[in-house]
Design an enzyme around this catalytic site. Structure first.
Site, PDB file in Angstrom:
ATOM      1  CE  LYS A  42       1.876   3.941  13.763  1.00  0.00           C
ATOM      2  NZ  LYS A  42       2.675   2.725  13.917  1.00  0.00           N
ATOM      3  CD  GLU A 102       5.205  11.960  -0.740  1.00  0.00           C
ATOM      4  OE1 GLU A 102       6.372  11.872  -0.378  1.00  0.00           O
ATOM      5  OE2 GLU A 102       4.499  10.978  -0.971  1.00  0.00           O
ATOM      6  CG  PHE A 151      11.548   8.934   2.365  1.00  0.00           C
ATOM      7  CD1 PHE A 151      10.184   8.742   2.173  1.00  0.00           C
ATOM      8  CD2 PHE A 151      12.142   8.436   3.510  1.00  0.00           C
ATOM      9  CE1 PHE A 151       9.428   8.052   3.103  1.00  0.00           C
ATOM     10  CE2 PHE A 151      11.388   7.743   4.453  1.00  0.00           C
ATOM     11  CZ  PHE A 151      10.036   7.550   4.247  1.00  0.00           C
ATOM     12  CG  ASP A 158       7.356   5.779   9.501  1.00  0.00           C
ATOM     13  OD1 ASP A 158       6.613   6.625   8.963  1.00  0.00           O
ATOM     14  OD2 ASP A 158       7.326   4.561   9.239  1.00  0.00           O
ATOM     15  NE  ARG A 164       5.984   6.307  13.447  1.00  0.00           N
ATOM     16  CZ  ARG A 164       5.286   6.538  12.327  1.00  0.00           C
ATOM     17  NH1 ARG A 164       5.144   7.770  11.881  1.00  0.00           N
ATOM     18  NH2 ARG A 164       4.762   5.548  11.647  1.00  0.00           N
TER      19      ARG A 164
HETATM   20  P1  IMP Z   1      -0.104  11.676   0.688  1.00  0.00           P
HETATM   21  O1  IMP Z   1      -0.089  13.193   0.792  1.00  0.00           O
HETATM   22  O2  IMP Z   1      -1.474  11.096   0.657  1.00  0.00           O
HETATM   23  O3  IMP Z   1       0.770  11.188  -0.425  1.00  0.00           O
HETATM   24  O4  IMP Z   1       0.508  11.012   1.983  1.00  0.00           O
HETATM   25  C1  IMP Z   1       1.299  11.672   2.863  1.00  0.00           C
HETATM   26  C2  IMP Z   1       1.763  10.642   3.871  1.00  0.00           C
HETATM   27  O5  IMP Z   1       2.838   9.869   3.333  1.00  0.00           O
HETATM   28  C3  IMP Z   1       2.305  11.317   5.123  1.00  0.00           C
HETATM   29  O6  IMP Z   1       1.324  11.412   6.106  1.00  0.00           O
HETATM   30  C4  IMP Z   1       3.447  10.397   5.522  1.00  0.00           C
HETATM   31  O7  IMP Z   1       2.968   9.381   6.378  1.00  0.00           O
HETATM   32  C5  IMP Z   1       3.899   9.739   4.237  1.00  0.00           C
HETATM   33  N1  IMP Z   1       5.103  10.416   3.701  1.00  0.00           N
HETATM   34  C6  IMP Z   1       5.149  11.207   2.609  1.00  0.00           C
HETATM   35  N2  IMP Z   1       6.383  11.672   2.388  1.00  0.00           N
HETATM   36  C7  IMP Z   1       7.152  11.191   3.399  1.00  0.00           C
HETATM   37  C8  IMP Z   1       8.554  11.350   3.740  1.00  0.00           C
HETATM   38  O8  IMP Z   1       9.352  12.050   3.080  1.00  0.00           O
HETATM   39  N3  IMP Z   1       8.951  10.695   4.862  1.00  0.00           N
HETATM   40  C9  IMP Z   1       8.128   9.929   5.618  1.00  0.00           C
HETATM   41  N4  IMP Z   1       6.814   9.763   5.337  1.00  0.00           N
HETATM   42  C10 IMP Z   1       6.339  10.389   4.236  1.00  0.00           C
HETATM   43 MG    MG Z   2       1.375   9.888   7.972  1.00  0.00          MG
END
Ligand code: IMP
Ligand code: MG
Length: 179
Positions: A42, A102, A151, A158, A164
């Protein structure tokens, strides 16, 4: 809600400036095309809404909701599709829209899936990028801001489904996590 924020990482003005800059770049790169913009639910909803207002060419909007499978502590890189696209991506120029990149495992899996479904091209636009957290070799062509490994919440992002709707992006006060 605002009282829970310890410091601001990106102001509303900085976010809007990033949307304008990225929108102009995308307009230039997709001139005469009809890209399929895929927002990842979302978190990307607010960013997508602001970004596409600055894309001055026809776009189609679609959404996908996925959750990562976690085998033990390491992400397997597989994703479970909670909501799939409503149209075929075959032969389409796809732009995946994400709130934050991330580890990259989620986006990598989505990219593989869309390639398997024969998308003509796949690019990623992300508002935020945490390059220091990357686990797989994936980069976004369009990046709003690179941020350190903290974070963040707000503007789609969120913590336990809250924050959000903040119009800016910030860090939560330490006490919020221990509440
Ligand atoms: P990744 O790149 O597969 O590790 O996942 C990224 C997802 O993790 C994003 O779409 C967010 O939903 C969540 N996420 C990563 N870092 C943060 C943060 O600092 N705050 C909130 N959600 C985060
Ligand atoms: Mg996400």
């Amino acid at each position: 809600m605002h009282n829970d924020i310890g410091s601001i990482v990106l102001t509303e003005e900085q976010i809007q400036a990033a949307c304008e800059r990225l929108g102009k770049e995308i307009t230039k790169d997709y001139e005469g095309k009809f890209p399929l913009c895929v927002g990842i639910l979302k978190g990307s909803v607010l960013f997508m809404g602001d970004l596409i207002k600055h894309i001055d060419t026809h776009v189609e909007m679609e959404f996908m909701d996925v959750s990562s499978y976690h085998g033990g502590t390491e992400s397997t890189g597989e994703v479970k599709i909670l909501k799939d696209l409503g149209v075929s991506v075959e032969n389409r120029d796809v732009i995946i829209i994400e709130d934050i990149l991330e580890t990259g495992t989620t986006l990598n899996a989505i990219k593989d899936l869309l390639a398997y479904r024969k998308a003509k091209s796949i690019e990623i636009v992300t508002l935020l990028d945490k390059p220091s957290k990357r686990k797989v070799d994936i980069e976004a062509k369009y990046v709003g801001e690179k941020i350190p490994d903290d974070f963040v919440v707000g503007y789609g992002l969120d913590y336990q489904e809250k924050y959000r709707n903040l119009p800016y992006i910030g860090l939560l006060k330490e006490e919020v996590y221990t509440k």
